[in-house]
Write an enzyme that holds these catalytic residues in place. Structure first.
Site, mmCIF file in Angstrom:
data_model
loop_
_atom_site.group_PDB
_atom_site.id
_atom_site.type_symbol
_atom_site.label_atom_id
_atom_site.label_comp_id
_atom_site.label_asym_id
_atom_site.label_seq_id
_atom_site.Cartn_x
_atom_site.Cartn_y
_atom_site.Cartn_z
ATOM 1 N N HIS A 198 46.736 39.401 37.612
ATOM 2 C CA HIS A 198 46.436 38.810 38.928
ATOM 3 C C HIS A 198 47.144 37.464 39.080
ATOM 4 C CE1 HIS A 198 42.582 41.250 38.468
ATOM 5 N NE2 HIS A 198 43.032 41.657 39.638
ATOM 6 N N LYS A 201 50.927 48.516 38.838
ATOM 7 C CA LYS A 201 50.056 49.329 37.981
ATOM 8 C C LYS A 201 49.345 50.383 38.842
ATOM 9 C CE LYS A 201 45.942 48.409 36.308
ATOM 10 N NZ LYS A 201 45.191 49.646 36.562
ATOM 11 N N SER A 242 41.333 44.900 34.913
ATOM 12 C CA SER A 242 39.978 44.358 34.759
ATOM 13 C C SER A 242 39.149 45.267 33.855
ATOM 14 C CB SER A 242 39.314 44.233 36.120
ATOM 15 O OG SER A 242 40.134 43.451 36.962
#
Ligand code: PAF
Length: 279
Positions: free
Chosen positions: A36, A149, A186
């Site tokens: 991020h 991704k 995450s």
């Protein structure tokens, strides 16, 4: 850094203090990592101000446990954003984003929504489309940043912006990897240490596919991937597909003018990981 937990306060600020400023936007579901931050850093170099949203979007989870287990780390996220000098953060509530209840709109993305992630996560892309549409309308940035991704998501968001006729540039950003090659996500936080170490196999297999793609028949490449995962005790392959990069149609015969990518989804216990590579 200004943090807003209501859309109205966010919009008031944007419409008063950010007039005539080029705004870059990075939408996230929190649990921020260096992937991020790479998007935010890029956005900082290409815009006057950068806004980040943190919103765990319920409508894109097709599995209630996945939503329940999704990492929630707001305090740490805000600290990370402050450290990279993010300018504006929006952390809206579910009630505000979905005043009529958490239900998705239905979109048609030329069939892209039915392949791979769409096939294994029914309704997922309607959920993504619904929230990204709402966020882009609220923030109205010049540029919005998405990671490769989630390559299928990236293509779908490009289609969404065309469909809605929005004057927003969608910027695709390369996959950011951990030192062992695991694509940053995450969900990596949910892996045990051995799973996280062993997950290097996903990237290694994708690299093997890349080196064999033009040398071996496709069937042989597919079988090698299948065999590699069957031999590994930690991972269960959900899908592996080599597809044309623009349409995501599975490769049949290699056409020199086209580009291709390999896509993979695997389970490590209950944790679902996806990755892809340009071939
Ligand atoms: O990629 C994500 O984190 C999410 O799908 C997004 C784009 C923030 C929408 O909820």
């Amino acid at each position: 850094m200004r943090v807003f937990d209501t859309v109205i306060a966010f919009k008031n600020f944007i419409n008063s203090d950010c007039l005539n400023k080029k705004l870059g936007f990075v939408p996230t579901m929190g649990a921020l990592h260096n992937g991020h931050l790479s998007l935010i850093n890029r956005a900082k170099t290409e815009n006057d101000l950068v806004a980040v949203s943190i919103f765990i979007n319920p409508t894109q989870f097709n599995n209630a446990d996945d939503l329940k287990n999704y990492p929630k780390t707001l305090d740490a996220d805000l600290q990370m954003l402050k450290a990279v000098h993010c300018d504006i953060v929006l952390v809206p509530s579910v009630a505000e984003m979905y005043p009529k209840g958490a239900v998705s709109e239905t979109f048609s993305f030329d069939g892209l929504e039915n392949l791979m992630e769409g096939a294994f996560r029914p309704g997922h892309f309607n959920g993504v489309g619904t929230i990204v549409k709402r966020l882009l309308e609220i923030v109205n940035p010049a540029n919005a940043y998405f990671g490769e991704k989630d390559y299928q998501q990236l293509l779908i968001i490009k289609k969404l912006v065309k469909l809605l006729n929005l004057n927003i540039n969608i910027v695709s950003c390369p996959i950011y990897r951990e030192p062992n090659g695991l694509a940053m996500s995450s969900r990596n936080e949910l892996l045990s240490l051995p799973q996280r170490q062993e997950a290097t196999i996903i990237y290694k297999i994708l690299c093997d596919v890349k080196s064999n793609f033009k040398k071996e028949p496709h069937q042989q490449v597919y079988e090698a991937v299948d065999r590699a995962f069957k031999a590994h005790p930690f991972f269960k392959l959900e899908y592996f597909v080599i597809a044309e990069a623009d349409t995501l149609m599975p490769v049949n015969k290699i056409i020199a003018t086209k580009s291709y990518r390999a896509f993979i989804a695997v389970f490590a216990g209950n944790v679902r990981l996806i990755d892809n590579i340009a071939l």
